[in-house]
Structures are given as C-alpha cells and as structure tokens.
Design a protein around this motif. Structure first.
Motif, PDB file in Angstrom:
ATOM      1  N   ASP A   7      46.070  60.158 153.210  1.00  0.00           N
ATOM      2  CA  ASP A   7      47.257  60.426 152.396  1.00  0.00           C
ATOM      3  C   ASP A   7      48.397  59.472 152.760  1.00  0.00           C
ATOM      4  O   ASP A   7      49.153  59.023 151.883  1.00  0.00           O
ATOM      5  CB  ASP A   7      47.710  61.873 152.580  1.00  0.00           C
ATOM      6  N   LEU A   8      48.529  59.179 154.054  1.00  0.00           N
ATOM      7  CA  LEU A   8      49.585  58.265 154.485  1.00  0.00           C
ATOM      8  C   LEU A   8      49.364  56.853 153.938  1.00  0.00           C
ATOM      9  O   LEU A   8      50.296  56.198 153.467  1.00  0.00           O
ATOM     10  CB  LEU A   8      49.655  58.247 156.015  1.00  0.00           C
ATOM     11  N   ARG A   9      48.131  56.400 153.990  1.00  0.00           N
ATOM     12  CA  ARG A   9      47.835  55.062 153.452  1.00  0.00           C
ATOM     13  C   ARG A   9      48.062  55.023 151.946  1.00  0.00           C
ATOM     14  O   ARG A   9      48.575  54.029 151.409  1.00  0.00           O
ATOM     15  CB  ARG A   9      46.399  54.675 153.785  1.00  0.00           C
ATOM     16  N   SER A  10      47.685  56.089 151.261  1.00  0.00           N
ATOM     17  CA  SER A  10      47.880  56.137 149.812  1.00  0.00           C
ATOM     18  C   SER A  10      49.366  56.122 149.453  1.00  0.00           C
ATOM     19  O   SER A  10      49.775  55.475 148.477  1.00  0.00           O
ATOM     20  CB  SER A  10      47.222  57.388 149.229  1.00  0.00           C
ATOM     21  N   PHE A  11      50.165  56.813 150.240  1.00  0.00           N
ATOM     22  CA  PHE A  11      51.611  56.834 149.977  1.00  0.00           C
ATOM     23  C   PHE A  11      52.203  55.431 150.074  1.00  0.00           C
ATOM     24  O   PHE A  11      52.965  55.000 149.205  1.00  0.00           O
ATOM     25  CB  PHE A  11      52.301  57.776 150.955  1.00  0.00           C
ATOM     26  N   TYR A  12      51.870  54.709 151.143  1.00  0.00           N
ATOM     27  CA  TYR A  12      52.460  53.384 151.331  1.00  0.00           C
ATOM     28  C   TYR A  12      51.879  52.339 150.385  1.00  0.00           C
ATOM     29  O   TYR A  12      52.445  51.256 150.246  1.00  0.00           O
ATOM     30  CB  TYR A  12      52.293  52.941 152.784  1.00  0.00           C
ATOM     31  N   ALA A  13      50.785  52.655 149.723  1.00  0.00           N
ATOM     32  CA  ALA A  13      50.234  51.748 148.717  1.00  0.00           C
ATOM     33  C   ALA A  13      50.852  51.971 147.343  1.00  0.00           C
ATOM     34  O   ALA A  13      50.719  51.124 146.461  1.00  0.00           O
ATOM     35  CB  ALA A  13      48.716  51.926 148.633  1.00  0.00           C
ATOM     36  N   ALA A  14      51.547  53.107 147.162  1.00  0.00           N
ATOM     37  CA  ALA A  14      52.165  53.445 145.883  1.00  0.00           C
ATOM     38  C   ALA A  14      53.576  52.850 145.801  1.00  0.00           C
ATOM     39  O   ALA A  14      54.175  52.506 146.820  1.00  0.00           O
ATOM     40  CB  ALA A  14      52.206  54.959 145.710  1.00  0.00           C
ATOM     41  N   PRO A  15      54.146  52.734 144.596  1.00  0.00           N
ATOM     42  CA  PRO A  15      55.480  52.130 144.458  1.00  0.00           C
ATOM     43  C   PRO A  15      56.559  52.816 145.284  1.00  0.00           C
ATOM     44  O   PRO A  15      57.394  52.141 145.895  1.00  0.00           O
ATOM     45  CB  PRO A  15      55.752  52.263 142.957  1.00  0.00           C
ATOM     46  N   LEU A  16      56.567  54.151 145.320  1.00  0.00           N
ATOM     47  CA  LEU A  16      57.601  54.850 146.091  1.00  0.00           C
ATOM     48  C   LEU A  16      57.441  54.594 147.579  1.00  0.00           C
ATOM     49  O   LEU A  16      58.431  54.425 148.309  1.00  0.00           O
ATOM     50  CB  LEU A  16      57.545  56.354 145.790  1.00  0.00           C
ATOM     51  N   GLY A  17      56.205  54.559 148.072  1.00  0.00           N
ATOM     52  CA  GLY A  17      55.968  54.267 149.479  1.00  0.00           C
ATOM     53  C   GLY A  17      56.362  52.848 149.848  1.00  0.00           C
ATOM     54  O   GLY A  17      56.914  52.606 150.928  1.00  0.00           O
ATOM     55  N   ARG A  18      56.092  51.901 148.963  1.00  0.00           N
ATOM     56  CA  ARG A  18      56.500  50.519 149.229  1.00  0.00           C
ATOM     57  C   ARG A  18      58.019  50.397 149.279  1.00  0.00           C
ATOM     58  O   ARG A  18      58.574  49.632 150.079  1.00  0.00           O
ATOM     59  CB  ARG A  18      55.918  49.589 148.161  1.00  0.00           C
ATOM     60  N   LEU A  19      58.686  51.179 148.436  1.00  0.00           N
ATOM     61  CA  LEU A  19      60.142  51.162 148.453  1.00  0.00           C
ATOM     62  C   LEU A  19      60.681  51.764 149.751  1.00  0.00           C
ATOM     63  O   LEU A  19      61.607  51.213 150.368  1.00  0.00           O
ATOM     64  CB  LEU A  19      60.669  51.950 147.253  1.00  0.00           C
ATOM     65  N   PRO A 183      63.053  61.329 145.484  1.00  0.00           N
ATOM     66  CA  PRO A 183      61.657  60.961 145.794  1.00  0.00           C
ATOM     67  C   PRO A 183      60.721  61.116 144.602  1.00  0.00           C
ATOM     68  O   PRO A 183      59.716  61.835 144.656  1.00  0.00           O
ATOM     69  CB  PRO A 183      61.290  61.931 146.915  1.00  0.00           C
ATOM     70  N   PHE A 184      61.034  60.426 143.505  1.00  0.00           N
ATOM     71  CA  PHE A 184      60.222  60.525 142.300  1.00  0.00           C
ATOM     72  C   PHE A 184      59.848  59.115 141.844  1.00  0.00           C
ATOM     73  O   PHE A 184      60.684  58.205 141.860  1.00  0.00           O
ATOM     74  CB  PHE A 184      60.969  61.251 141.185  1.00  0.00           C
ATOM     75  N   GLU A 185      58.589  58.955 141.424  1.00  0.00           N
ATOM     76  CA  GLU A 185      58.112  57.638 141.000  1.00  0.00           C
ATOM     77  C   GLU A 185      58.385  57.433 139.512  1.00  0.00           C
ATOM     78  O   GLU A 185      57.466  57.350 138.697  1.00  0.00           O
ATOM     79  CB  GLU A 185      56.625  57.487 141.328  1.00  0.00           C
ATOM     80  N   ARG A 186      59.640  57.335 139.185  1.00  0.00           N
ATOM     81  CA  ARG A 186      60.033  57.004 137.813  1.00  0.00           C
ATOM     82  C   ARG A 186      60.574  55.576 137.835  1.00  0.00           C
ATOM     83  O   ARG A 186      61.338  55.200 138.732  1.00  0.00           O
ATOM     84  CB  ARG A 186      61.109  57.968 137.326  1.00  0.00           C
ATOM     85  N   GLN A 187      60.212  54.801 136.868  1.00  0.00           N
ATOM     86  CA  GLN A 187      60.598  53.393 136.862  1.00  0.00           C
ATOM     87  C   GLN A 187      62.108  53.217 136.888  1.00  0.00           C
ATOM     88  O   GLN A 187      62.631  52.328 137.564  1.00  0.00           O
ATOM     89  CB  GLN A 187      60.004  52.709 135.614  1.00  0.00           C
ATOM     90  N   MET A 192      66.781  51.480 140.193  1.00  0.00           N
ATOM     91  CA  MET A 192      68.149  51.730 140.638  1.00  0.00           C
ATOM     92  C   MET A 192      68.240  51.968 142.146  1.00  0.00           C
ATOM     93  O   MET A 192      69.329  52.241 142.657  1.00  0.00           O
ATOM     94  CB  MET A 192      68.717  52.952 139.898  1.00  0.00           C
ATOM     95  N   ALA A 193      67.123  51.871 142.857  1.00  0.00           N
ATOM     96  CA  ALA A 193      67.109  52.170 144.285  1.00  0.00           C
ATOM     97  C   ALA A 193      68.117  51.352 145.090  1.00  0.00           C
ATOM     98  O   ALA A 193      68.847  51.910 145.923  1.00  0.00           O
ATOM     99  CB  ALA A 193      65.701  51.975 144.840  1.00  0.00           C
ATOM    100  N   PRO A 194      68.202  50.026 144.914  1.00  0.00           N
ATOM    101  CA  PRO A 194      69.194  49.268 145.695  1.00  0.00           C
ATOM    102  C   PRO A 194      70.624  49.758 145.473  1.00  0.00           C
ATOM    103  O   PRO A 194      71.428  49.786 146.403  1.00  0.00           O
ATOM    104  CB  PRO A 194      69.005  47.830 145.205  1.00  0.00           C
ATOM    105  N   LEU A 195      70.936  50.147 144.241  1.00  0.00           N
ATOM    106  CA  LEU A 195      72.275  50.650 143.948  1.00  0.00           C
ATOM    107  C   LEU A 195      72.518  51.985 144.656  1.00  0.00           C
ATOM    108  O   LEU A 195      73.590  52.210 145.234  1.00  0.00           O
ATOM    109  CB  LEU A 195      72.453  50.813 142.438  1.00  0.00           C
ATOM    110  N   PHE A 196      71.514  52.880 144.623  1.00  0.00           N
ATOM    111  CA  PHE A 196      71.624  54.152 145.324  1.00  0.00           C
ATOM    112  C   PHE A 196      71.875  53.916 146.819  1.00  0.00           C
ATOM    113  O   PHE A 196      72.745  54.542 147.426  1.00  0.00           O
ATOM    114  CB  PHE A 196      70.339  54.970 145.149  1.00  0.00           C
ATOM    115  N   GLU A 197      71.091  53.021 147.420  1.00  0.00           N
ATOM    116  CA  GLU A 197      71.220  52.765 148.865  1.00  0.00           C
ATOM    117  C   GLU A 197      72.579  52.177 149.211  1.00  0.00           C
ATOM    118  O   GLU A 197      73.226  52.605 150.168  1.00  0.00           O
ATOM    119  CB  GLU A 197      70.111  51.815 149.326  1.00  0.00           C
ATOM    120  N   SER A 198      72.996  51.188 148.473  1.00  0.00           N
ATOM    121  CA  SER A 198      74.273  50.542 148.750  1.00  0.00           C
ATOM    122  C   SER A 198      75.426  51.526 148.616  1.00  0.00           C
ATOM    123  O   SER A 198      76.304  51.602 149.481  1.00  0.00           O
ATOM    124  CB  SER A 198      74.469  49.362 147.800  1.00  0.00           C
TER     125      SER A 198
END
Length: 249
Positions: A7-19, A183-187, A192-198
C-alpha cells in the motif's frame, strides 16, 4: 499496527503520493543539504526519501518493521547487496553510536509505544547525530481521511511531538508543517498545490497534513531531583498504660 509495504509503494506511485513526496523531500533536503561521509538510517518506510542521500552518504540503510514488510533497496540491488532489512524497531541491529542521521517516516504513528522506538534511535545515533521525525498532524485533514498512509495510526499535535522528543532525550531544533492541500486526487486540487503550500506556510495557518521535526541527541541524561515534602509531626497524645502496669493506690 504497521501499514503494508504494498500500500505504501502504491501511494507513492500515485499523483497524490508523488506530490506529498515532493513537498516533504524539499524540507528534508533543506535541513540536511550535505550528508557526505555520514551514515544515514531510514526507519519505517523512508525509501522515497533515502534516495536523496544514496549517492553522497557513506552508508544508507533502510529498516522496516517486520509486520509491514520489506522491499529490496536500492531498487536494482541484488539480494546479497541490498541495504534494506526487516527489523524490530525496538531492537535495532546496530551498535551504539553507529549512525549520524536517522529519518523516521510512517513509523511513530503506527507504533504502540513510540518512546521505545526513540530510545533505540538515541542509542544508535552518534554523539553529534540528528533525527528527523515525520508524523501526521492531529489538526490536519490528512489524519482524518484513511485514503492515504498518513490517515492511519495515532496522529500528533505539535506539543505532543515536542514532548515525546524531549522525554526521549532529544533536543528539538526546528519544526515545519506541510501538506496544506486536501488529500484528494482531483486534478484541480493537485494543480493548486503549490499555491496552497505557499499560502499556508507564509501565514502559519493551522491544518497542515504533516508535522516535521528535527532534533539533536542529548549526550547526558538529566539528573532527577526528588522533591522533599516537609510534613509536621502529628501531635502526640499520652497513651493509657496497660492495666497490669498501673500502680494500685
């Protein structure tokens, strides 16, 4: 209960995990910009972040809990040359003071007694050693949604993580909070992730998904001073003598 390695490997292979990896790896690398000549240990599931140091560190090791499962690491290493192993986190198979840096990811929140893990980390760390601990934020969205690995186990508040480190003879040096995105995989959300983080970091908003703490090893155990409580003696009353000892008048 530990998470499953699949499950951990699958998470980091998905877009949300890579982010998530992108933002967390940036903090880890900023705090440890150069590990040349150092021994680095990752405990839990730290493989995505150990890759940051593999080419420069003197030695990189990946220890994973026995009930989580293990994968060979580095990825293309043969079984005889792998740097990963199944271990009991409470009994690390290393001598005292043998590593310089320890990275804990996906471990403290799923460990029954986190203090035991940190006691072992303290033992294997060199006198000048440093620790980075990553844990889900109790106040964040990621801890309340079980669709990611950070939604399992026991989350922490910043105060709880600080006290846990101090009680385990570490001196917390700095904290960071990351993953302000839901924590949702919506495009739309991912874009908008960088904006949220900043925005979240700049304003110090509550609700970040992860707490990241760096701490140094305390070399000496504190001397516990026992408090002396002064109590006044009770007022003594004369006791009656036994009948056989009384004088007859």
């Amino acid at each position: 209960m530990a998470l499953d390695v699949v499950d951990l490997r699958s998470f980091y292979a998905a877009p949300l995990g890579r982010l998530a990896h992108r933002f967390l790896a940036a903090v880890i690398r900023h705090w440890w910009p150069d590990t040349t000549g150092l021994a680095v240990l990752g405990c839990g599931f730290a493989l995505p972040y150990l890759d940051l140091f593999r080419q420069e560190a003197l030695r990189s090791l990946a220890f994973m809990p026995a009930d989580q499962g293990v994968v060979h690491w580095p990825p293309h290493a043969t079984q005889s040359l792998t740097s990963s192993a199944l271990v009991d986190p409470d009994l690390l198979p290393l001598p005292d003071g043998s590593v310089d840096r320890v990275l804990l990811v996906h471990l403290l929140e799923v460990t029954e007694i986190p203090r035991d893990v940190l006691d072992e980390v303290w033992r294997v760390l060199a006198p000048s050693g440093r620790l980075i601990a990553v844990a889900p934020n109790r106040r964040g969205w990621w801890a309340s949604v079980d669709t990611t690995p950070f939604g399992h186990g026991q989350p922490f508040s910043k105060g709880q993580l600080h006290r846990l480190l101090r009680d385990s003879l570490f001196s917390p040096e700095r904290f960071s909070e990351i993953l302000y995105i839901p924590p949702f995989e919506r495009q739309t959300t991912l874009r908008m992730a960088p904006l949220f983080e900043s925005f979240g970091r700049r304003l110090g908003l509550p609700g970040a998904g992860l707490l990241v703490a760096e701490a140094t090893k305390q070399l000496y155990r504190p001397v516990m001073v026992r408090k002396v409580v002064r109590r006044s003696l009770p007022q003594l009353q004369p006791a009656l003598a036994p009948l056989g000892l009384r004088r007859e008048s």
